[in-house]
Scaffold this motif. Structure first.
Motif, short mmCIF file in Angstrom:
data_model
loop_
_atom_site.label_atom_id
_atom_site.label_comp_id
_atom_site.label_asym_id
_atom_site.label_seq_id
_atom_site.Cartn_x
_atom_site.Cartn_y
_atom_site.Cartn_z
N TRP A 135 0.77 -1.10 -0.01
CA TRP A 135 0.05 -0.10 -0.04
C TRP A 135 0.93 1.16 0.00
CZ3 TRP A 135 -1.27 4.62 2.40
CH2 TRP A 135 -2.53 5.06 1.96
N TYR A 136 2.09 1.24 0.95
CA TYR A 136 2.64 2.64 1.03
C TYR A 136 3.68 2.67 -0.32
CZ TYR A 136 1.29 4.10 5.52
OH TYR A 136 0.75 4.52 6.48
N ALA A 137 4.00 1.49 -0.78
CA ALA A 137 4.73 1.55 -2.21
C ALA A 137 3.82 2.59 -3.22
CB ALA A 137 5.35 0.34 -2.87
N GLN A 138 2.54 2.01 -3.33
CA GLN A 138 1.68 2.86 -4.25
C GLN A 138 1.45 4.04 -3.75
OE1 GLN A 138 -1.89 -0.11 -3.80
NE2 GLN A 138 -1.56 -0.81 -6.05
N TYR A 139 1.37 4.23 -2.57
CA TYR A 139 0.97 5.69 -1.88
C TYR A 139 2.40 6.58 -2.27
CZ TYR A 139 0.21 9.27 1.42
OH TYR A 139 -0.06 10.34 2.23
N ASP A 140 3.43 6.04 -2.21
CA ASP A 140 4.65 6.75 -2.41
C ASP A 140 5.03 7.15 -3.85
OD1 ASP A 140 5.02 7.29 0.10
OD2 ASP A 140 6.39 5.80 0.28
N ASP A 141 4.24 6.34 -5.03
CA ASP A 141 4.84 6.47 -6.24
C ASP A 141 4.25 7.88 -6.80
OD1 ASP A 141 4.95 6.13 -8.97
OD2 ASP A 141 4.14 4.02 -9.07
N GLU A 142 5.03 8.69 -6.75
CA GLU A 142 4.73 10.31 -7.43
C GLU A 142 4.30 10.16 -8.89
OE1 GLU A 142 7.11 13.19 -5.79
OE2 GLU A 142 7.16 12.13 -3.88
N LEU A 172 -6.66 4.45 6.00
CA LEU A 172 -5.72 4.33 4.81
C LEU A 172 -6.43 5.26 3.74
CD1 LEU A 172 -4.42 0.84 4.64
CD2 LEU A 172 -3.09 2.86 5.27
N LYS A 173 -8.04 5.05 3.84
CA LYS A 173 -8.75 5.37 2.53
C LYS A 173 -8.86 7.15 2.75
CE LYS A 173 -13.74 5.59 1.01
NZ LYS A 173 -13.64 7.21 0.93
N GLY A 174 -9.02 7.54 4.01
CA GLY A 174 -8.50 8.92 4.31
C GLY A 174 -7.16 9.86 3.52
N LEU A 175 -6.13 9.04 3.80
CA LEU A 175 -4.74 9.26 3.10
C LEU A 175 -4.87 9.20 1.44
CD1 LEU A 175 -2.36 7.36 5.49
CD2 LEU A 175 -2.90 9.75 5.40
N ALA A 176 -5.82 8.12 1.12
CA ALA A 176 -5.81 8.08 -0.23
C ALA A 176 -6.69 9.12 -0.81
CB ALA A 176 -6.47 6.70 -0.39
N ASP A 177 -7.79 9.39 -0.29
CA ASP A 177 -8.59 10.67 -0.80
C ASP A 177 -7.92 12.00 -0.41
OD1 ASP A 177 -10.63 8.80 -0.80
OD2 ASP A 177 -11.73 9.02 0.91
N GLU A 178 -7.17 12.10 0.55
CA GLU A 178 -6.67 13.53 0.69
C GLU A 178 -5.46 13.63 -0.57
OE1 GLU A 178 -3.45 15.61 3.88
OE2 GLU A 178 -4.70 14.11 4.33
N VAL A 179 -4.56 12.60 -0.65
CA VAL A 179 -3.60 12.77 -1.68
C VAL A 179 -4.23 12.75 -2.95
CG1 VAL A 179 -2.93 10.21 -2.01
CG2 VAL A 179 -1.06 11.81 -2.08
#
Length: 80
Positions: free
Chosen positions: A13-20, A55-62
């Protein structure tokens, strides 16, 4: 369970999250991938409902930030 990065189940999940680059190039698909991965973690019992919501909140925010960045980039250079 915490949503800290040090938990092995959350590495994907964090690998995807960090993929700018993915976030910048395709904000909607990026967001959907984060949500799908978080749902899979929840469904597999790796995280609980509250962690999924976090996690959904982080995803929505980003995602909102990525959409704003995409609009700004398009306004700055309409030919891209």
């Amino acid at each position: 369970m915490s949503i800290e990065r040090t938990i092995p189940e959350l590495e994907a999940w964090y690998a995807q999250y960090d993929d700018e680059s993915y976030r910048r190039e395709s904000p909607d698909f990026y967001h959907k991938a984060l949500i799908r991965t978080a749902e899979a973690l929840r469904d597999d019992g790796a995280i609980d409902w509250d962690d999924w919501l976090a996690l959904k909140g982080l995803a929505d925010e980003v995602h909102l930030n990525a959409l704003g960045d995409a609009v700004e980039a398009k306004l700055d250079d309409p030919d891209t």
